[in-house]
Structures are given as structure tokens and as C-alpha cells.
Design a protein around this motif. Structure first.
Motif, PDB file in Angstrom:
ATOM      1  N   ALA A 122       5.699  52.645 -13.988  1.00  0.00           N
ATOM      2  CA  ALA A 122       5.130  52.787 -12.609  1.00  0.00           C
ATOM      3  C   ALA A 122       5.066  53.728 -12.194  1.00  0.00           C
ATOM      4  CB  ALA A 122       5.124  51.290 -11.557  1.00  0.00           C
ATOM      5  N   GLY A 123       6.518  54.300 -11.944  1.00  0.00           N
ATOM      6  CA  GLY A 123       7.729  55.500 -11.574  1.00  0.00           C
ATOM      7  C   GLY A 123       8.373  54.932  -9.835  1.00  0.00           C
ATOM      8  N   ARG A 124       8.169  53.617  -9.567  1.00  0.00           N
ATOM      9  CA  ARG A 124       8.388  53.416  -7.872  1.00  0.00           C
ATOM     10  C   ARG A 124       9.339  54.453  -7.486  1.00  0.00           C
ATOM     11  NH1 ARG A 124       7.083  48.347  -6.310  1.00  0.00           N
ATOM     12  NH2 ARG A 124       9.113  48.160  -5.767  1.00  0.00           N
ATOM     13  N   ALA A 125      10.947  54.651  -8.364  1.00  0.00           N
ATOM     14  CA  ALA A 125      11.639  55.015  -7.733  1.00  0.00           C
ATOM     15  C   ALA A 125      10.991  57.214  -7.654  1.00  0.00           C
ATOM     16  CB  ALA A 125      12.816  55.622  -9.138  1.00  0.00           C
ATOM     17  N   SER A 126      10.288  57.765  -8.921  1.00  0.00           N
ATOM     18  CA  SER A 126       9.945  58.807  -7.875  1.00  0.00           C
ATOM     19  C   SER A 126       9.347  58.613  -6.681  1.00  0.00           C
ATOM     20  CB  SER A 126       9.539  59.204  -9.347  1.00  0.00           C
ATOM     21  OG  SER A 126       9.772  59.399 -10.243  1.00  0.00           O
ATOM     22  N   ILE A 127       8.207  57.927  -6.891  1.00  0.00           N
ATOM     23  CA  ILE A 127       7.176  57.838  -5.196  1.00  0.00           C
ATOM     24  C   ILE A 127       8.413  57.653  -3.828  1.00  0.00           C
ATOM     25  CG2 ILE A 127       5.301  56.121  -4.081  1.00  0.00           C
ATOM     26  CD1 ILE A 127       3.851  56.758  -7.060  1.00  0.00           C
ATOM     27  N   GLU A 128       8.779  56.835  -4.165  1.00  0.00           N
ATOM     28  CA  GLU A 128       9.871  56.674  -2.871  1.00  0.00           C
ATOM     29  C   GLU A 128      10.976  57.214  -2.372  1.00  0.00           C
ATOM     30  OE1 GLU A 128      14.004  53.751  -2.279  1.00  0.00           O
ATOM     31  OE2 GLU A 128      12.625  52.363  -3.635  1.00  0.00           O
ATOM     32  N   LEU A 129      11.154  58.149  -3.495  1.00  0.00           N
ATOM     33  CA  LEU A 129      12.374  59.155  -3.184  1.00  0.00           C
ATOM     34  C   LEU A 129      11.808  61.068  -2.240  1.00  0.00           C
ATOM     35  CD1 LEU A 129      13.951  59.798  -6.708  1.00  0.00           C
ATOM     36  CD2 LEU A 129      14.802  59.395  -4.496  1.00  0.00           C
ATOM     37  N   LYS A 130      10.246  60.601  -3.546  1.00  0.00           N
ATOM     38  CA  LYS A 130       9.703  62.080  -2.360  1.00  0.00           C
ATOM     39  C   LYS A 130       8.840  61.546  -1.044  1.00  0.00           C
ATOM     40  CE  LYS A 130       7.207  65.359  -3.006  1.00  0.00           C
ATOM     41  NZ  LYS A 130       7.666  66.666  -3.020  1.00  0.00           N
ATOM     42  N   SER A 131       8.487  60.090  -1.048  1.00  0.00           N
ATOM     43  CA  SER A 131       8.364  59.329   0.061  1.00  0.00           C
ATOM     44  C   SER A 131       9.854  59.916   1.275  1.00  0.00           C
ATOM     45  CB  SER A 131       7.964  58.298   0.534  1.00  0.00           C
ATOM     46  OG  SER A 131       7.164  58.003  -0.537  1.00  0.00           O
ATOM     47  N   ASP A 166       9.705  56.607   4.877  1.00  0.00           N
ATOM     48  CA  ASP A 166      10.459  55.397   4.383  1.00  0.00           C
ATOM     49  C   ASP A 166       9.625  53.903   3.871  1.00  0.00           C
ATOM     50  OD1 ASP A 166      13.089  54.280   3.417  1.00  0.00           O
ATOM     51  OD2 ASP A 166      14.028  53.292   5.089  1.00  0.00           O
ATOM     52  N   LEU A 167       9.769  54.269   2.332  1.00  0.00           N
ATOM     53  CA  LEU A 167       9.022  53.111   1.919  1.00  0.00           C
ATOM     54  C   LEU A 167       9.898  52.075   1.098  1.00  0.00           C
ATOM     55  CD1 LEU A 167       6.077  54.918  -0.144  1.00  0.00           C
ATOM     56  CD2 LEU A 167       6.548  54.219   1.746  1.00  0.00           C
ATOM     57  N   ASP A 192       5.923  46.639  -1.110  1.00  0.00           N
ATOM     58  CA  ASP A 192       4.187  46.214  -0.882  1.00  0.00           C
ATOM     59  C   ASP A 192       3.506  47.480  -1.017  1.00  0.00           C
ATOM     60  OD1 ASP A 192       5.171  43.431  -1.497  1.00  0.00           O
ATOM     61  OD2 ASP A 192       4.463  42.820   0.779  1.00  0.00           O
ATOM     62  N   THR A 193       4.492  47.963   0.414  1.00  0.00           N
ATOM     63  CA  THR A 193       3.389  48.568   0.557  1.00  0.00           C
ATOM     64  C   THR A 193       3.874  50.216  -0.441  1.00  0.00           C
ATOM     65  OG1 THR A 193       3.622  48.579   2.826  1.00  0.00           O
ATOM     66  CG2 THR A 193       3.383  51.360   2.143  1.00  0.00           C
ATOM     67  N   LEU A 194       5.542  50.420  -1.286  1.00  0.00           N
ATOM     68  CA  LEU A 194       5.173  51.489  -2.033  1.00  0.00           C
ATOM     69  C   LEU A 194       5.044  50.875  -3.954  1.00  0.00           C
ATOM     70  CD1 LEU A 194       7.320  53.109  -3.506  1.00  0.00           C
ATOM     71  CD2 LEU A 194       9.348  51.269  -4.175  1.00  0.00           C
ATOM     72  N   THR A 195       4.681  49.213  -3.671  1.00  0.00           N
ATOM     73  CA  THR A 195       3.922  48.847  -4.394  1.00  0.00           C
ATOM     74  C   THR A 195       2.574  49.703  -5.292  1.00  0.00           C
ATOM     75  OG1 THR A 195       4.856  46.692  -5.135  1.00  0.00           O
ATOM     76  CG2 THR A 195       2.908  46.804  -6.796  1.00  0.00           C
ATOM     77  N   SER A 201      -1.520  66.287   0.695  1.00  0.00           N
ATOM     78  CA  SER A 201      -2.464  65.019   0.250  1.00  0.00           C
ATOM     79  C   SER A 201      -1.640  63.774   0.099  1.00  0.00           C
ATOM     80  CB  SER A 201      -3.034  65.652  -0.720  1.00  0.00           C
ATOM     81  OG  SER A 201      -4.033  66.153  -0.584  1.00  0.00           O
ATOM     82  N   PHE A 202      -0.281  63.848  -0.919  1.00  0.00           N
ATOM     83  CA  PHE A 202       0.381  62.765  -0.680  1.00  0.00           C
ATOM     84  C   PHE A 202       0.651  61.609   0.152  1.00  0.00           C
ATOM     85  CE2 PHE A 202       4.751  61.039  -1.762  1.00  0.00           C
ATOM     86  CZ  PHE A 202       4.706  59.686  -2.733  1.00  0.00           C
ATOM     87  N   GLU A 203       1.124  63.193   1.402  1.00  0.00           N
ATOM     88  CA  GLU A 203       1.665  61.992   2.732  1.00  0.00           C
ATOM     89  C   GLU A 203       0.502  61.274   3.326  1.00  0.00           C
ATOM     90  OE1 GLU A 203       3.898  63.481   6.910  1.00  0.00           O
ATOM     91  OE2 GLU A 203       4.192  64.980   4.788  1.00  0.00           O
ATOM     92  N   LEU A 204      -0.827  61.891   3.448  1.00  0.00           N
ATOM     93  CA  LEU A 204      -2.006  60.987   3.539  1.00  0.00           C
ATOM     94  C   LEU A 204      -1.660  59.856   3.034  1.00  0.00           C
ATOM     95  CD1 LEU A 204      -4.278  64.221   4.607  1.00  0.00           C
ATOM     96  CD2 LEU A 204      -3.153  62.739   6.011  1.00  0.00           C
ATOM     97  N   LEU A 205      -2.078  60.001   2.165  1.00  0.00           N
ATOM     98  CA  LEU A 205      -2.183  58.896   0.810  1.00  0.00           C
ATOM     99  C   LEU A 205      -1.074  57.890   1.909  1.00  0.00           C
ATOM    100  CD1 LEU A 205      -3.021  58.768  -2.456  1.00  0.00           C
ATOM    101  CD2 LEU A 205      -1.218  56.845  -1.487  1.00  0.00           C
ATOM    102  N   VAL A 206       0.236  58.110   1.665  1.00  0.00           N
ATOM    103  CA  VAL A 206       1.395  56.846   1.906  1.00  0.00           C
ATOM    104  C   VAL A 206       0.972  56.694   3.489  1.00  0.00           C
ATOM    105  CG1 VAL A 206       3.574  57.186   2.365  1.00  0.00           C
ATOM    106  CG2 VAL A 206       3.069  58.201   0.894  1.00  0.00           C
TER     107      VAL A 206
END
Length: 528
Positions: A336-345, A351-352, A357-360, A382-387
């Protein structure tokens, strides 16, 4: 030891066929390279290239570099010209960078046949230019063009160029494999011979390798193993012909394989993200099989590999992928790459970690979108808007809702081509219809949307579309191929990038455009 990581993506890398950086692109590239932790960013050739001159002028006010210093590149003074009156040397000083790198001929054949001057005059050109730069408070680096070919032809003359540069006050003299024909053993032998002839310490030297033998990375590592502490690279190996030594492979090899600290703490794990973002800016599809940072760099098929990986992932990975910000993948069941998304956020101030549940949900949505051709590596907005749309407590509401849009393109009898767009949107409960013309469908949509929104959001007048990139995604063909659009927008103080993907290029553009205005308005509201 203090290693100097010198990046020349904006100069040498820009010579790759198919790359043409705008000034906005160059500023974005410089920010990413600085984030990755390089020590020097060669921004281009002021005076010779108007775009580069503008870049250095804008960089003074728009770039806040934390790790790197900017470097202006140019040539030594011309033959039989006073260095104080040489306009190209003056342009180097006018760029006001703390470091200047000048290229000098170090192969006597090039001196006599290309410059059409004598060996002695060429040495004087090197001395005069370096002395002039140092006298004006600049750190001077000298790139010895065609160094290795010249050394093998006439080692005494090539060595004399190195000595002349150091005697004049050069901080580093860089050995350039300009034709890219060397092998690692040849690099090592020449460095050892040069040191014996001149008494120059290896740590005073630099290395710059082209990739014509596919050995640029290996040649660079060999030079460092021989004692060189300054090495020049380009992001993703971009450059003329087969390219240059790949920055990400070189620093990863040096830091992970040789244990040398070449980047600041916390920077190496940004390699994969920065590599992909730079590929997007260059408008070149990322190399999925690129060492360390490619999407397939740590990908394994099911079967023997998969069973061993269950026991210990390092049994089939030469390093832990996370140390370069990458992920291991099992091709039949992608991770899934959860860590990358958490770091980027987290980088974006979101802070995810406390919202699993939101991170997932975000991870799943990003994976689904990327499977359809979306890419957020160079589209932070675009990524920030998605989060934000998924994050509890954000209370995120888009500033307008689309009812419909229509675009017409008219080819008139006089040859003029005019686009007209009509948008129907709802803003704060009000239904608004607006029409505008533009020089193309996207421009017309942009103008119509601004007309519709200007009553409620007057700050839109400061937003300007700075860049627009379109790519037909790999594996899709014909007029119905999937299109990815990147839109870069500026409000005069900062830039942001958004992405849209669709089979229809106008719809892809609309998605990127509306995200751009939404993000800009959200940031304006937050700042206020």
C-alpha cells in the motif's frame, strides 16, 4: 571528509533531448534538489542563455535554499581578450552566486583545433579567469573539459591545466569524462597518475562523468574511492546523448554501500519522491527500472521470491527500500505505501498518524487513482486537497460546485481560431453562468471560470497560470488515449501544481484547473 554533492541537472541535464525547462521549472527543480540535500546547484549559463539569466535574477528573491548554494556556469575568458572586459565573465559575476564554475579546455587538441589558440594562451585564460573570480569574492571551480581523453593523449599538458587552475586560486578542479568513454579502472589509473605528476591531493579534485559506456555511476564511485570528494551528477541521469551519472544512484551507492556521509540526515529517504517529481517537471515518464528509486527497483514476482520475502525481505532486496523512500512490491499483491503517504502528508502540515482509518482511505484512493494514470509526485496541491477532503475535523468545502461546462472552437474565415467556453457553477448558494473567449479551450475555460467566481473571490485576479504540461500516458494509444495534465499556478508569492487525468484532454485540464483555483483559494483563506 566533507563531500561536495554538485548537481548540474539545470545545466548539463537540460541538454537531454526532449527537455526544455521554463524558468518556473528551473526554480521548482532547484527547490527539490535543495530538499534532497545536495550542496551545489548549477543553475545554468548566465549571459549566454537569456532563460538562465532570468533564473538567477529571480532566484535571488524567490529561492530560500537550506542545504545548497547556487552556482553560475560559464567559460574562461576568450583568447586574447582582457578578462575584465570579457562580457561572458562579467555575466558570471552579475549572477551574484557565491560559487562560479568555469569550463576550460584541457585537451591540447581541442585547444589548438577548437579554440584555435596556443597551449600557453589557454593556460593564461584559465589563470586570468580564476584570479578574476576569486578577486571578486567568488569560490571558483574549474571543469576540465575532455580531461581524460586529453590526459591519455598528452598527460603533461592536461596536468599543466590542473596546476594552473590551482595556482590561480581554484577551490576544485573537476576531471570531466566529456565523451563518456572511460571505464572505472581507467578513471582510477588516471587519478593516481595525475597525483604522482602534480602532487595535487585527490580530495582537491572533482569528477564529472558522461554515460556513453553505461559506466557513469561506476566511474564516479571509482573516483570517490580513489580519494575524490567532489562529484557532479544530474537527477535521473539526465543529459546529452546517454546522459550523465545519476544523482540518486551515486549518492545511494556512496552512502549505503561505502558508508560515506554525503547527504544531510533525513535526506536520502526522499530520493524516490524527489526523483519522480523531477521527472514530472521534465515531462519525461519516470524510469520504472531505475536503480534505487524506480517503481520496479524492489518489485518481486510471486513464487520463490515471495516465500523468501515472507521470512526476511532483505533475502531478496540488496537494501531496505525505505532508506531511499521506496517500497517493496509483490507484483501480484502490491503493497500500500502507507508510510510514504503519511510522510508526505506530514510535510504538507497534515498529520495522519493519529487517524489510521483516514490514512487507509487516502492510501487506497491514491492507489486507485494512480492505477488510472494519476500521479501526485509533482502535484502536491492536488494531493493536499485529496487528504484534506478525507481528514476528520478539516471541514473542507470546495469554493464552488460545477453544474456543467461547454467549450466551442471556431475556425473563422480569416484563419483565426477562437475558443469560447460557458460554465455553470454554484457558489455560496448562488447559481452563476459565465461565458468567455480564449486562445484555446483550456484558456477559455479558465477565463469563464474566473468571470463566474470573481464576485465572490476577488483574490483570483492574482492567480496566474504559469505552466501547462500534457502527456499521453504510456501504454495508451490513438485519439482516445488517457491524458495527464499538470497545471502550475502562481499568485506572485508561491507556485503550486495540480494534476488531472481523463481520456478527454479538456476534462483532464478542467480537473487540474479547478484543483488549482480551489487550492489557491483555500491557501488564501488560511493565510488570511
Amino acid at each position: 571528509m566533507t563531500y561536495q554533492v554538485f548537481d548540474t541537472t539545470l545545466r548539463d541535464g537540460g541538454q537531454r533531448e526532449g527537455i526544455s525547462y521554463s524558468v518556473v521549472d528551473k526554480l521548482a527543480v532547484a527547490r527539490l534538489l535543495d530538499e534532497f540535500g545536495v550542496g551545489f546547484i548549477e543553475g545554468g549559463w548566465p549571459g549566454a542563455m537569456p532563460k538562465d539569466t532570468e533564473f538567477f535574477a529571480r532566484a535571488k528573491n524567490e529561492l530560500e535554499l537550506k542545504n545548497a548554494v547556487l552556482v553560475a556556469f560559464g567559460a574562461t575568458r576568450k583568447a586574447n581578450v582582457d578578462v575584465g572586459t570579457d562580457p561572458q565573465v562579467k555575466a558570471l559575476l552579475d549572477a551574484e552566486t557565491p560559487v562560479v564554475c568555469v569550463v576550460a579546455k584541457s585537451d591540447i587538441r581541442h585547444v589548438e583545433r577548437a579554440l584555435r589558440t596556443t597551449g600557453e594562451e589557454n593556460l593564461a585564460m584559465v589563470r586570468d579567469t580564476v584570479e578574476h573570480l576569486v578577486a571578486n569574492g567568488r569560490r571558483a571551480f574549474v571543469d576540465c573539459e575532455h580531461f581524460f581523453d586529453g590526459f591519455r593523449y598528452d598527460p603533461d599538458y592536461t596536468a599543466s591545466v590542473v596546476q594552473a587552475a590551482f595556482e590561480a586560486g581554484a577551490e576544485r578542479v573537476v576531471m570531466c569524462d566529456t565523451n563518456g568513454g572511460m571505464l572505472p579502472s581507467m578513471i582510477t589509473a588516471v587519478i593516481q597518475d595525475l597525483v604522482r605528476r602534480t602532487g595535487v591531493a585527490p580530495d582537491q579534485l572533482g569528477i564529472h562523468c558522461q554515460n556513453d559506456t553505461s559506466c557513469a555511476v561506476a566511474n564516479t564511485v571509482a573516483a570517490v574511492e580513489a580519494g575524490v570528494e567532489h562529484f557532479q551528477c544530474t537527477a535521473n541521469g539526465y543529459g546529452e546523448r546517454p546522459g550523465n551519472a545519476d544523482l540518486f544512484a551515486v549518492v545511494s551507492n556512496l552512502q549505503l554501500k561505502l558508508g560515506l556521509k554525503v547527504l544531510p540526515d533525513g535526506c536520502l529517504e526522499k530520493a524516490t519522491r524527489v526523483s519522480s517529481a523531477l521527472a514530472e517537471i521534465a515531462n519525461i515518464a519516470p524510469d520504472t527500472h531505475q536503480a534505487y528509486v524506480g517503481a520496479a527497483a524492489f518489485a518481486h514476482k510471486a513464487g520463490l521470491h515471495a516465500s523468501a520475502i515472507k521470512v526476511d525481505p532483505l533475502l531478496y532486496n540488496h537494501v531496505d527500500p525505505s532508506v531511499v523512500g521506496n517500497d517493496m512490491r509483490i507484483l501480484v499483491t502490491e503493497m500500500a505505501g502507507r508510510a510514504s503517504i503519511e510522510l508526505k502528508s506530514r510535510e504538507l502540515g497534515l498529520d495522519l498518524a493519529g487517524h489510521p482509518d483516514t490514512l487507509t482511505a487516502v492510501t487506497r484512493k491514491v492507489k486507485d487513482l494512480e492505477a488510472g494514470g494519476w500521479s501526485f509526485e509533482a502535484a502536491d496541491a492536488s494531493f493536499e486537497l485529496l487528504v484534506r477532503s478525507e481528514l476528520p475535523g478539516e471541514d473542507f468545502v470546495r469554493p464552488f460546485a460545477l453544474e456543467s461546462y461547454r467549450v466551442q472552437v471556431e475556425h473563422r474565415e480569416d484563419g483565426a481560431v477562437v475558443s469560447e467556453a460557458t460554465v455553470k457553477v454554484r457558489v455560496r448558494g448562488e447559481r452563476i453562468i459565465a461565458t468567455a473567449e480564449g486562445n484555446g479551450p483550456v484558456n477559455a475555460l479558465d477565463e469563464a471560470l474566473r468571470v463566474a467566481l470573481s464576485k465572490h473571490y476577488p483574490e483570483l485576479k492574482t492567480f496566474e497560470l504559469a505552466d501547462f504540461k500534457v502527456r499521453i500516458l504510456e501504454g495508451s494509444h490513438g485519439s482516445n488515449a488517457i491524458t495527464r495534465v499538470l497545471v502550475e499556478t502562481s499568485d506572485g508569492r508561491r507556485d503550486w501544481t495540480t494534476v488531472g487525468v481523463h481520456e478527454n484532454v479538456v476534462e483532464a485540464s478542467w480537473k487540474a484547473l479547478t484543483d488549482a483555483l480551489t487550492y489557491g483559494l483555500a491557501r488564501t483563506t488560511t493565510s488570511a
